[in-house]
Design a protein around this motif. Structure first.
Motif, PDB file in Angstrom:
ATOM      1  N   PRO A 154       0.810  -1.221   0.000  1.00 29.04           N
ATOM      2  CA  PRO A 154       0.000   0.000   0.000  1.00 29.04           C
ATOM      3  C   PRO A 154       0.844   1.272   0.000  1.00 29.04           C
ATOM      4  N   LYS A 155       0.270   2.330  -0.593  1.00 29.34           N
ATOM      5  CA  LYS A 155       0.878   3.662  -0.575  1.00 29.34           C
ATOM      6  C   LYS A 155       0.067   4.533   0.371  1.00 29.34           C
ATOM      7  N   ALA A 156       0.686   5.586   0.891  1.00 29.44           N
ATOM      8  CA  ALA A 156       0.056   6.429   1.901  1.00 29.44           C
ATOM      9  C   ALA A 156      -0.479   7.707   1.264  1.00 29.44           C
ATOM     10  N   THR A 157      -1.787   7.786   1.088  1.00 29.15           N
ATOM     11  CA  THR A 157      -2.404   8.957   0.471  1.00 29.15           C
ATOM     12  C   THR A 157      -2.691  10.023   1.529  1.00 29.15           C
ATOM     13  N   ILE A 158      -2.501  11.282   1.161  1.00 29.86           N
ATOM     14  CA  ILE A 158      -2.709  12.392   2.086  1.00 29.86           C
ATOM     15  C   ILE A 158      -3.916  13.200   1.627  1.00 29.86           C
ATOM     16  N   SER A 159      -4.855  13.421   2.549  1.00 29.89           N
ATOM     17  CA  SER A 159      -6.043  14.224   2.248  1.00 29.89           C
ATOM     18  C   SER A 159      -6.081  15.448   3.150  1.00 29.89           C
ATOM     19  N   SER A 160      -6.674  16.509   2.632  1.00 35.44           N
ATOM     20  CA  SER A 160      -6.822  17.751   3.395  1.00 35.44           C
ATOM     21  C   SER A 160      -8.222  17.844   3.985  1.00 35.44           C
ATOM     22  N   SER A 206     -25.376   3.914  -6.006  1.00 35.21           N
ATOM     23  CA  SER A 206     -23.978   3.539  -6.182  1.00 35.21           C
ATOM     24  C   SER A 206     -23.075   4.730  -5.883  1.00 35.21           C
ATOM     25  N   VAL A 207     -21.917   4.433  -5.323  1.00 34.99           N
ATOM     26  CA  VAL A 207     -20.857   5.436  -5.213  1.00 34.99           C
ATOM     27  C   VAL A 207     -19.594   4.815  -5.793  1.00 34.99           C
ATOM     28  N   PHE A 208     -18.807   5.638  -6.460  1.00 30.00           N
ATOM     29  CA  PHE A 208     -17.589   5.122  -7.092  1.00 30.00           C
ATOM     30  C   PHE A 208     -16.483   6.165  -6.992  1.00 30.00           C
ATOM     31  N   GLY A 209     -15.318   5.720  -6.613  1.00 28.62           N
ATOM     32  CA  GLY A 209     -14.159   6.602  -6.540  1.00 28.62           C
ATOM     33  C   GLY A 209     -12.946   5.811  -6.106  1.00 28.62           C
ATOM     34  N   GLN A 210     -12.030   6.480  -5.453  1.00 32.43           N
ATOM     35  CA  GLN A 210     -10.862   5.799  -4.923  1.00 32.43           C
ATOM     36  C   GLN A 210     -10.222   6.660  -3.847  1.00 32.43           C
ATOM     37  N   THR A 211      -9.348   6.043  -3.058  1.00 31.32           N
ATOM     38  CA  THR A 211      -8.712   6.743  -1.940  1.00 31.32           C
ATOM     39  C   THR A 211      -7.949   7.964  -2.423  1.00 31.32           C
ATOM     40  N   GLU A 212      -7.292   7.849  -3.578  1.00 28.59           N
ATOM     41  CA  GLU A 212      -6.527   8.978  -4.114  1.00 28.59           C
ATOM     42  C   GLU A 212      -7.413  10.159  -4.502  1.00 28.59           C
ATOM     43  N   ALA A 213      -8.718   9.925  -4.639  1.00 23.84           N
ATOM     44  CA  ALA A 213      -9.673  10.989  -4.954  1.00 23.84           C
ATOM     45  C   ALA A 213     -10.606  11.216  -3.767  1.00 23.84           C
ATOM     46  N   THR A 214     -10.053  11.192  -2.575  1.00 25.15           N
ATOM     47  CA  THR A 214     -10.752  11.385  -1.298  1.00 25.15           C
ATOM     48  C   THR A 214     -11.679  10.222  -0.988  1.00 25.15           C
TER      49      THR A 214
END
Length: 574
Positions: free
Chosen positions: A240-246, A372-380
């Motif tokens: 895993p990579k560590a994503t940073i969110s604001s 439905s919801v769709f996205g990814q961790t890199e997009a919040t």
């Protein structure tokens, strides 16, 4: 200039609620959903304070596994007192604090304590073993970490002692370990005390009234653009990579989700079996609940579909959250128990969902709407999600409508836009994009281009209407003798077999054709299926080259805590 700042320079327009307001480029897959409300420049701590003021004694969290209920006001007060205690330990603004807990109400107390203290919370999977915990600590340079004493087979003090044997010989808060040099303090939620570690209850006592006052008074010093939460990618393809969110990412994405789920229509009670540490738990559930005072119910400390059904009945839940796998399990237990449930809205995300499963959701769980919801961790968390007035087709055959204030394009392998309705790689630009991967500039540049486009790695179809369809992951596409095969198409078909609970398809090496198709299936209780029967079921329904050459019947599938099947592990099982 960050993507978040650039986004706020856009001119916002006011229009009819959810009326499509987008720009497109000829007949090619580009779209900009302008949005009908301006983005909010505020912190999560301010959002929590507003919720506590507005909803006060209303239940925020009901933790059935702990027989505990916490109001919005209590959540804010406990978070602030814990925050004062964390700073009294010597933690500084911007320090990273790891949180490795199953689904307990303390998860939210600590989450918001870190946010209010301007510390960066690091969300960790409680299933992590010693090497994964060590990797996480060192990857982001944690100063402190919080565990409970045990969960299932996990004894967290023993795990931490294996990584940092020095903890057994030091005073609390004075850990100095060769293996994890940044880590100074460990905190345990337990009725027992552990050598070299603080007890959770001690942290409330360490904080002073003056420290508590500073927490409350210093919220204006925290900026909405500041980093606040680190989440690790789910690990479906490896480390895993560590994503940073604001704060800005989280506040605005959760507001958009809350409106489209229709949390603003009344006081909803939501059932959340998903792990709290995941983007689904953090954004779709926890943050979204703050905007309109939604109460959320944790069915149990660990995931159990029978406990989920019990919670839905006892707490009169009107909203159901879950991944497709969780709904497969819930439908199975409800089919046997045939309980009287009255949930109104079902929300699914975190993995691909088949049309057959949607049909079962409506028929067996008797909900009025599926979303439905769709996205990814890199997009919040969420990029596409269902609109409140979507018909059955758009609710089940697509992953929803493009989110507000987001640009989308779908490109081929050369980076060129593909026509609407054709598959390609989904790219995203807007306020949702992560700040980057922690301490990994190279991977960040690979993922987010210089002009701000986040490359998702998802094979996606964008319709002219603004709705999207997920085909699969680019790396999962099977190339058999020159034919491109998308696993989801085969999985969706196999899931219609009356004896199959869930199916997952991968490509495996083949000397002649390059790759062959292999299906892993989990069957309903007491059922059987062999390869010949599967082939007969497939004939005349899917093209011959898509029919799996191999069938593996399994009782369990390797999955992340968020319910995604780890297909790289399936390749190892083949």
């Amino acid at each position: 200039m960050s993507v978040a700042v650039r986004t706020r320079l856009f001119l916002h327009s006011c229009s009819k609620r959810f009326k499509p307001r987008w720009r497109k480029y000829n007949n090619l897959s580009y779209m900009h959903q302008i949005g009908d409300e301006p983005l909010r420049y505020m912190t999560i701590g301010q959002l929590l304070e507003n919720a506590a003021t507005k909803y006060g004694d209303r239940a925020s969290i009901i933790s059935r596994g702990q027989n505990a209920t916490m109001s919005f006001h209590e959540l804010l007060e406990q978070a602030d007192r814990f925050a004062a205690g964390l700073l009294a330990l010597g933690l500084q603004r911007g320090d990273r604090v790891g949180l490795c807990l199953p689904n307990r109400y303390e998860w939210n107390v600590i989450l918001f304590a870190c946010i209010r203290a301007d510390l960066i919370l690091v969300a960790m999977n409680p299933a992590y073993q010693a090497p994964e915990i060590e990797y996480s600590i060192n990857k982001v340079g944690m100063s402190a970490i919080v565990f409970c004493d045990n969960f299932k087979t996990q004894n967290y003090y023993e795990l931490l002692s294996r990584i940092c044997p020095e903890i057994r010989r030091c005073e609390a808060g004075k850990l100095q370990s060769k293996a994890t040099p940044s880590l100074k303090a460990a905190i345990f939620i337990s009725e027992n005390d552990f050598k070299g570690a603080y007890n959770y209850n001690d942290i409330f006592k360490i904080g002073t009234e003056g420290g508590l006052k500073n927490i409350k008074n210093n919220q204006n010093l925290i900026k909405a653009d500041d980093p606040t939460i680190i989440q690790f990618t789910s690990g479906t393809t490896g480390k895993p990579k560590a994503t940073i969110s604001s704060h800005f990412n989280m506040v605005n994405n959760s507001y958009s989700v809350a409106k489209r789920i229709e949390l603003d229509t009344k006081h909803h009670i939501a059932c959340l079996p998903n792990p709290l540490f995941h983007a689904f738990g953090i954004v779709i559930n926890t943050m979204s609940a703050l905007h309109f005072g939604t109460t959320f119910v944790i069915p149990g400390i660990g995931y159990n579909p029978n406990e989920s059904l019990d919670a839905i009945i006892a707490e009169k839940c009107s909203i159901l959250y879950g991944t497709p796998t969780m709904y497969v399990d819930l439908i199975d237990v409800q089919s046997k128990r045939k309980e009287n449930i009255n949930a109104e809205i079902l929300v699914t995300g975190g993995a691909l969902c088949s049309a057959h499963l949607f049909k079962n959701m409506l028929e067996v769980l008797k909900v009025k709407k599926v979303k439905s919801v769709f996205g990814q961790t890199e997009a919040t968390a969420v990029v596409f999600h269902s609109l409140p007035d979507d018909d059955l087709y758009h609710s089940t055959a697509t992953v929803g409508y493009i989110g507000n204030h987001i640009e989308i394009k779908v490109i081929d392998e050369k980076g060129n836009l593909v026509p609407f309705g054709k598959p390609g790689e989904l790219c995203i630009r807007g306020y949702v994009n992560m700040l980057g991967y922690w301490d990994d500039e190279e991977k960040t540049k690979e993922t987010i281009s210089a002009d701000g486009w986040l490359k998702t790695g998802d094979l996606f179809i964008l319709e002219k209407s603004g709705y999207g369809k997920i085909v699969g992951r680019i790396k999962e596409m099977i190339i058999r003798g020159g034919e491109n095969i998308f696993p989801k198409e085969i999985e969706d078909f196999l899931n219609t077999h009356p004896d199959v609970m869930e199916a997952h398809v991968i490509g495996v090496p083949d000397e002649r054709l390059g790759e062959e198709v292999c299906a892993f299936v989990r069957l309903k209780e007491g059922k059987s299926l062999n390869h010949k029967e599967m082939v007969e079921f497939c004939k005349s329904n899917i093209a011959h080259f898509k029919i799996p050459k191999y069938l593996r019947v399994v009782t369990d599938l390797p999955k992340t805590a968020s319910g995604k099947v780890q297909k790289f592990k399936l390749k190892e099982l083949h």
